[in-house]
Design a protein around this motif. Structure first.
Motif, mmCIF file in Angstrom:
data_model
loop_
_atom_site.group_PDB
_atom_site.id
_atom_site.type_symbol
_atom_site.label_atom_id
_atom_site.label_comp_id
_atom_site.label_asym_id
_atom_site.label_seq_id
_atom_site.Cartn_x
_atom_site.Cartn_y
_atom_site.Cartn_z
ATOM 1 N N ASP A 90 0.855 -1.194 0.000
ATOM 2 C CA ASP A 90 0.000 0.000 0.000
ATOM 3 C C ASP A 90 0.891 1.243 0.000
ATOM 4 O O ASP A 90 1.258 1.769 1.050
ATOM 5 N N TYR A 91 1.220 1.728 -1.196
ATOM 6 C CA TYR A 91 2.160 2.845 -1.309
ATOM 7 C C TYR A 91 1.521 4.185 -0.940
ATOM 8 O O TYR A 91 2.228 5.103 -0.511
ATOM 9 N N GLU A 92 0.221 4.284 -1.090
ATOM 10 C CA GLU A 92 -0.468 5.497 -0.640
ATOM 11 C C GLU A 92 -0.358 5.621 0.876
ATOM 12 O O GLU A 92 -0.072 6.698 1.408
ATOM 13 N N GLU A 93 -0.584 4.522 1.575
ATOM 14 C CA GLU A 93 -0.464 4.529 3.028
ATOM 15 C C GLU A 93 0.981 4.739 3.453
ATOM 16 O O GLU A 93 1.261 5.414 4.458
ATOM 17 N N GLY B 289 3.169 6.540 1.911
ATOM 18 C CA GLY B 289 3.394 7.974 1.802
ATOM 19 C C GLY B 289 2.772 8.731 2.959
ATOM 20 O O GLY B 289 3.357 9.687 3.477
ATOM 21 N N GLU C 225 6.091 11.993 -2.673
ATOM 22 C CA GLU C 225 5.494 11.974 -4.010
ATOM 23 C C GLU C 225 6.020 10.788 -4.818
ATOM 24 O O GLU C 225 5.262 10.145 -5.548
ATOM 25 N N THR D 172 4.233 7.584 -3.350
ATOM 26 C CA THR D 172 2.833 7.396 -3.741
ATOM 27 C C THR D 172 2.694 7.150 -5.242
ATOM 28 O O THR D 172 1.716 6.540 -5.684
ATOM 29 N N SER D 173 3.676 7.591 -6.023
ATOM 30 C CA SER D 173 3.617 7.353 -7.472
ATOM 31 C C SER D 173 3.818 5.880 -7.815
ATOM 32 O O SER D 173 3.546 5.466 -8.943
ATOM 33 N N ALA E 224 2.136 3.538 -6.499
ATOM 34 C CA ALA E 224 0.831 2.881 -6.429
ATOM 35 C C ALA E 224 0.321 2.613 -7.835
ATOM 36 O O ALA E 224 0.403 3.483 -8.706
#
Length: 218
Positions: free
Chosen positions: A121-124, A126, A147, A150-151, A153
């Motif tokens: 979970d790359y959003e989490e 970040g 940034e 999250t990119s 994801a």
């Protein structure tokens, strides 16, 4: 050396080494950093032996700065691998940059970041980077690394466009209603189609005889 290229397990570190040097800066003399540590070169914290050689304000030879940076970068990469092992070169670069800045001990305290990485979970991940004292300290550097994190994801899968109803579908429903003896329902179905802006094709007007032997009005 500046702009060095490190290869380990097929990972090219040249781009990230250049970025880390931009983030850290290169200072050719010893100085006391914001946390009170005697520092020199590319964010290198001097050992006791080095402090004796380069007290505050002492110029540091280029070859010494280059060697410090080479060693520190290798250690940062190794510490990043200990924190979270990955074959993704982009994620590896982000973690190496963080490790270089934070050190192994402080990076190890990002427990929820590691959990997010394990979950993919790359959003989490970040969000956990942002929700830290570190992000407030290094500001722009943290923003760039967040940034980049999250990119990673994956893009959400495109949802297929819902199929648009056709007049022919309403015609079939109306015909079924008519054949079952419900003329009013057949009329209601066709009025609904008209209300939706659907128009009969030439085939519809010529072949569909619901209310009379005359072709349906367009």
């Amino acid at each position: 050396m500046t702009g060095l290229v490190l290869w380990k397990q097929g990972f090219k570190m040249s781009n990230e080494s250049a970025q880390i040097e931009i983030d850290e800066g290169r200072v050719m003399e010893s100085y006391v950093d914001t946390e009170g540590h005697l520092t020199g070169g590319v964010g290198h914290l001097l050992t006791d032996a080095e402090k004796a050689l380069y007290p505050e304000g002492t110029p540091i030879p280029k070859e010494v700065v280059d060697e410090w940076y080479r060693i520190d970068l290798e250690e940062a990469e190794a510490d990043a691998d200990k924190f979270y092992k990955t074959d993704d070169p982009n994620l590896k670069a982000i973690l190496t940059n963080m490790s270089f800045n934070l050190g192994s001990t402080r990076l190890g305290k990002f427990v929820k970041l590691k959990e997010a990485l394990i979950a993919g979970d790359y959003e989490e991940a970040g969000a956990q980077m942002l929700d830290s004292k570190w992000a407030g300290q290094v500001k722009g550097r943290a923003t760039r690394l967040i940034e980049r994190m999250t990119s990673l994801a994956p893009e959400p899968e495109a949802q297929p466009e819902p199929e648009q109803p056709t007049y022919g579908q309403y015609r079939s429903r109306a015909k079924a209603a008519y054949n079952s003896g419900d003329k009013d329902q057949a009329k209601a179905i066709l009025r609904e189609a008209k209300g939706m802006g659907l128009s009969p094709s030439a085939e519809d007007t010529e072949s569909f005889e619901v209310f009379s032997r005359k072709p349906l009005e367009r």
